[in-house]
Design a protein around this motif. Structure first.
Motif, PDB file in Angstrom:
ATOM      1  N   GLN A  14     -54.518 -32.102-117.582  1.00 34.66           N
ATOM      2  CA  GLN A  14     -55.202 -32.111-116.291  1.00 34.66           C
ATOM      3  C   GLN A  14     -56.489 -32.918-116.353  1.00 34.66           C
ATOM      4  OE1 GLN A  14     -53.805 -30.791-113.434  1.00 34.66           O
ATOM      5  NE2 GLN A  14     -55.430 -32.022-112.507  1.00 34.66           N
ATOM      6  N   ALA A  15     -57.161 -32.886-117.495  1.00 37.39           N
ATOM      7  CA  ALA A  15     -58.391 -33.680-117.651  1.00 37.39           C
ATOM      8  C   ALA A  15     -58.078 -35.173-117.503  1.00 37.39           C
ATOM      9  CB  ALA A  15     -59.031 -33.397-119.000  1.00 37.39           C
ATOM     10  N   ASP A  16     -56.972 -35.606-118.111  1.00 38.72           N
ATOM     11  CA  ASP A  16     -56.560 -37.005-117.971  1.00 38.72           C
ATOM     12  C   ASP A  16     -56.129 -37.306-116.539  1.00 38.72           C
ATOM     13  OD1 ASP A  16     -57.107 -37.503-120.601  1.00 38.72           O
ATOM     14  OD2 ASP A  16     -55.054 -38.014-121.191  1.00 38.72           O
ATOM     15  N   PHE A  17     -55.418 -36.376-115.925  1.00 38.27           N
ATOM     16  CA  PHE A  17     -55.002 -36.563-114.533  1.00 38.27           C
ATOM     17  C   PHE A  17     -56.216 -36.724-113.622  1.00 38.27           C
ATOM     18  CE2 PHE A  17     -50.579 -34.266-114.542  1.00 38.27           C
ATOM     19  CZ  PHE A  17     -50.056 -35.293-115.301  1.00 38.27           C
ATOM     20  N   ASP A  18     -57.225 -35.882-113.805  1.00 41.35           N
ATOM     21  CA  ASP A  18     -58.424 -35.938-112.967  1.00 41.35           C
ATOM     22  C   ASP A  18     -59.154 -37.269-113.131  1.00 41.35           C
ATOM     23  OD1 ASP A  18     -57.876 -33.389-112.079  1.00 41.35           O
ATOM     24  OD2 ASP A  18     -59.339 -32.397-113.371  1.00 41.35           O
ATOM     25  N   MET A  19     -59.237 -37.731-114.376  1.00 42.21           N
ATOM     26  CA  MET A  19     -59.900 -39.012-114.632  1.00 42.21           C
ATOM     27  C   MET A  19     -59.124 -40.161-113.990  1.00 42.21           C
ATOM     28  SD  MET A  19     -62.398 -40.700-115.884  1.00 42.21           S
ATOM     29  CE  MET A  19     -63.211 -39.472-116.927  1.00 42.21           C
ATOM     30  N   LEU A  20     -57.805 -40.128-114.113  1.00 46.88           N
ATOM     31  CA  LEU A  20     -56.982 -41.181-113.519  1.00 46.88           C
ATOM     32  C   LEU A  20     -57.126 -41.178-112.003  1.00 46.88           C
ATOM     33  CD1 LEU A  20     -54.910 -43.430-113.802  1.00 46.88           C
ATOM     34  CD2 LEU A  20     -53.110 -41.699-113.901  1.00 46.88           C
ATOM     35  N   SER A  21     -57.096 -40.018-111.403  1.00 48.17           N
ATOM     36  CA  SER A  21     -57.237 -39.911-109.953  1.00 48.17           C
ATOM     37  C   SER A  21     -58.565 -40.498-109.480  1.00 48.17           C
ATOM     38  CB  SER A  21     -57.130 -38.442-109.528  1.00 48.17           C
ATOM     39  OG  SER A  21     -57.263 -38.300-108.135  1.00 48.17           O
ATOM     40  N   THR A  22     -59.645 -40.235-110.219  1.00 45.54           N
ATOM     41  CA  THR A  22     -60.961 -40.771-109.873  1.00 45.54           C
ATOM     42  C   THR A  22     -60.932 -42.299-109.864  1.00 45.54           C
ATOM     43  OG1 THR A  22     -62.103 -38.840-110.770  1.00 45.54           O
ATOM     44  CG2 THR A  22     -63.383 -40.870-110.559  1.00 45.54           C
ATOM     45  N   HIS A  23     -60.316 -42.891-110.881  1.00 51.56           N
ATOM     46  CA  HIS A  23     -60.217 -44.355-110.953  1.00 51.56           C
ATOM     47  C   HIS A  23     -59.413 -44.903-109.775  1.00 51.56           C
ATOM     48  CE1 HIS A  23     -62.180 -45.271-114.742  1.00 51.56           C
ATOM     49  NE2 HIS A  23     -61.485 -44.327-115.367  1.00 51.56           N
ATOM     50  N   LEU A  24     -58.280 -44.297-109.484  1.00 52.48           N
ATOM     51  CA  LEU A  24     -57.402 -44.797-108.431  1.00 52.48           C
ATOM     52  C   LEU A  24     -58.061 -44.723-107.064  1.00 52.48           C
ATOM     53  CD1 LEU A  24     -54.026 -43.148-109.548  1.00 52.48           C
ATOM     54  CD2 LEU A  24     -54.804 -45.475-110.018  1.00 52.48           C
ATOM     55  N   SER A  32     -49.514 -41.206 -94.167  1.00 52.86           N
ATOM     56  CA  SER A  32     -49.886 -42.554 -93.748  1.00 52.86           C
ATOM     57  C   SER A  32     -50.763 -43.296 -94.740  1.00 52.86           C
ATOM     58  CB  SER A  32     -50.602 -42.491 -92.397  1.00 52.86           C
ATOM     59  OG  SER A  32     -51.752 -41.666 -92.483  1.00 52.86           O
ATOM     60  N   ASN A  33     -51.379 -42.573 -95.692  1.00 48.93           N
ATOM     61  CA  ASN A  33     -52.329 -43.217 -96.598  1.00 48.93           C
ATOM     62  C   ASN A  33     -52.112 -42.817 -98.054  1.00 48.93           C
ATOM     63  OD1 ASN A  33     -54.327 -44.597 -94.737  1.00 48.93           O
ATOM     64  ND2 ASN A  33     -54.396 -42.522 -93.923  1.00 48.93           N
ATOM     65  N   PHE A  34     -52.460 -43.723 -98.932  1.00 51.20           N
ATOM     66  CA  PHE A  34     -52.563 -43.421-100.350  1.00 51.20           C
ATOM     67  C   PHE A  34     -53.844 -42.615-100.537  1.00 51.20           C
ATOM     68  CE2 PHE A  34     -54.221 -44.377-104.577  1.00 51.20           C
ATOM     69  CZ  PHE A  34     -53.110 -44.257-105.384  1.00 51.20           C
ATOM     70  N   ASP A  35     -53.729 -41.373-100.984  1.00 47.44           N
ATOM     71  CA  ASP A  35     -54.914 -40.532-101.108  1.00 47.44           C
ATOM     72  C   ASP A  35     -54.760 -39.546-102.261  1.00 47.44           C
ATOM     73  OD1 ASP A  35     -53.179 -38.567-100.210  1.00 47.44           O
ATOM     74  OD2 ASP A  35     -54.060 -38.413 -98.213  1.00 47.44           O
ATOM     75  N   GLU A  36     -55.710 -38.639-102.388  1.00 48.74           N
ATOM     76  CA  GLU A  36     -55.683 -37.713-103.516  1.00 48.74           C
ATOM     77  C   GLU A  36     -54.476 -36.785-103.484  1.00 48.74           C
ATOM     78  OE1 GLU A  36     -59.153 -35.223-103.482  1.00 48.74           O
ATOM     79  OE2 GLU A  36     -59.229 -35.180-101.301  1.00 48.74           O
ATOM     80  N   ASN A  37     -53.966 -36.495-102.303  1.00 51.08           N
ATOM     81  CA  ASN A  37     -52.764 -35.660-102.227  1.00 51.08           C
ATOM     82  C   ASN A  37     -51.559 -36.366-102.838  1.00 51.08           C
ATOM     83  OD1 ASN A  37     -53.964 -33.457-100.944  1.00 51.08           O
ATOM     84  ND2 ASN A  37     -53.670 -34.353 -98.917  1.00 51.08           N
TER      85      ASN A  37
END
Length: 342
Positions: A176-186, A144-149
């Motif tokens: 993975q470092a780039d993925f983690d940073m992108l996820s934090t921004h989103l 139902s939501n846009f989330d970290e999953n």
């Protein structure tokens, strides 16, 4: 004959009060749903058969809510009790992509094409804001939501369905470092609107000079930026940088009718969502193209990689490994479509 089709034929004949004269299967796209056009003396309709009951239920429920919000979506005439099939309004054969096809091929859009594209992107703001009102988010599929999953799923889609299939050697720690940073921004951006999930020109139909919107069964509550990125960075559209800016400005003007917009903050956030959408699209192209061998998706890889390079450069030093990958991949001749190679 296809299982469930007789039930849909019966529903058609009740709704239109006539016999079905022909049943024509429509070309498959990027999903496993099967579509048929049923035609009779009094009209036509599109029959859909889907293996995922929850996905079918989501489409029918979301369509009802959007229609109640005065958004042009196909009317659902019938939904089976077992939830495996439904009958919907036939919106014809002309998508927005078809209507502006000359521009797609050349990258040069006429004034009429640009007007139509701007009309579409302005309507997106209405869909996102009005469509969120009275929505029962619990019906959304698969979540139902846009989330970290969701973010993790889509980034891993790119990793495993594109990068791994490409055979390119990768530094998984750096990636993975780039993925983690992108996820934090989103995740720092509010998720409070109707997120269409796949807002692109093939999911907009033209009927009687009106725009209609389809293929929203994956919608959920999310940030406004994602759908805008989906439309502006659609790989095969080849919009110029100037026209991309014009589309974004048109969208923001429309969005301001519903909420205040901090343009400086929005543009910074939009680049992050543009990168995220581009990676998700490449994952889809990898799965449907490199794995399943579907030509349309294979042809789109080169354009999507060009987008990835442009976006990663625009983000400067924020995601160094993704930018490095983009440089390598755009130089890889395997991703320049060659019919003999594939």
């Amino acid at each position: 004959m296809e299982k469930h089709i007789q039930e849909l034929i019966n529903a058609f004949e009740i709704h239109f009060d006539c016999k079905v004269n022909s049943v024509n299967r429509l070309a498959e796209s990027g999903s496993n749903r099967r579509y048929y056009r049923l035609i009779g003396e009094n009209g036509s309709a599109i029959a859909c058969i889907g293996a995922q009951k929850a996905e079918n239920k989501a489409f029918v429920a979301i369509a009802k809510n959007l229609k109640n919000a005065n958004i042009n979506v196909p009317e659902v005439y019938f939904f089976s009790k077992n939830q495996y099939c439904y009958l919907q309004q036939d919106l014809g054969n002309i998508s927005l992509a078809d209507a502006v096809d000359d521009g797609c091929l050349s990258g040069h859009y006429s004034v009429a094409h640009k007007t139509l594209l701007k009309k579409t992107i302005a309507e997106l703001a209405h869909i996102q804001c009005s469509g969120a009102q009275n929505m029962d988010w619990s019906v959304c599929y698969p979540q139902s939501n846009f989330d970290e999953n969701m973010i993790a799923w889509d980034l891993n889609y790119f990793k495993y369905c594109f990068l791994k299939l490409s055979g390119l050697e990768i530094d998984e720690v750096a990636l993975q470092a780039d993925f983690d940073m992108l996820s934090t921004h989103l995740l720092s951006v509010p998720s409070d609107c109707f997120m269409f999930r796949d807002f692109q020109s093939r999911n907009v139909m033209l009927l009687d000079n009106e725009l209609y919107f389809i293929d929203f069964q994956g919608a959920r509550r999310g940030p406004v930026h994602y759908d805008l990125a989906s439309f502006v960075w659609q790989a095969k559209m080849h919009y110029s940088a100037k026209f991309k800016d014009s589309l974004i400005e048109c969208y923001l003007t429309a969005l301001e009718r519903y909420r205040p917009v901090d343009r400086q903050a929005f543009y910074a956030q939009f680049l992050h969502f543009s990168l995220f959408r581009c990676l998700q699209v490449l994952g889809a192209y990898g799965f449907r193209g490199l794995y399943e061998g579907k030509e349309h998706f294979l042809k789109s890889i080169s354009s999507a990689l060009d987008n990835l390079l442009i976006i990663s450069k625009s983000l400067g030093s924020q995601f160094p490994y993704i930018r490095k990958l983009a440089k390598s991949l755009t130089k890889d001749n395997r991703f320049v479509y060659d019919e003999e190679y594939f």
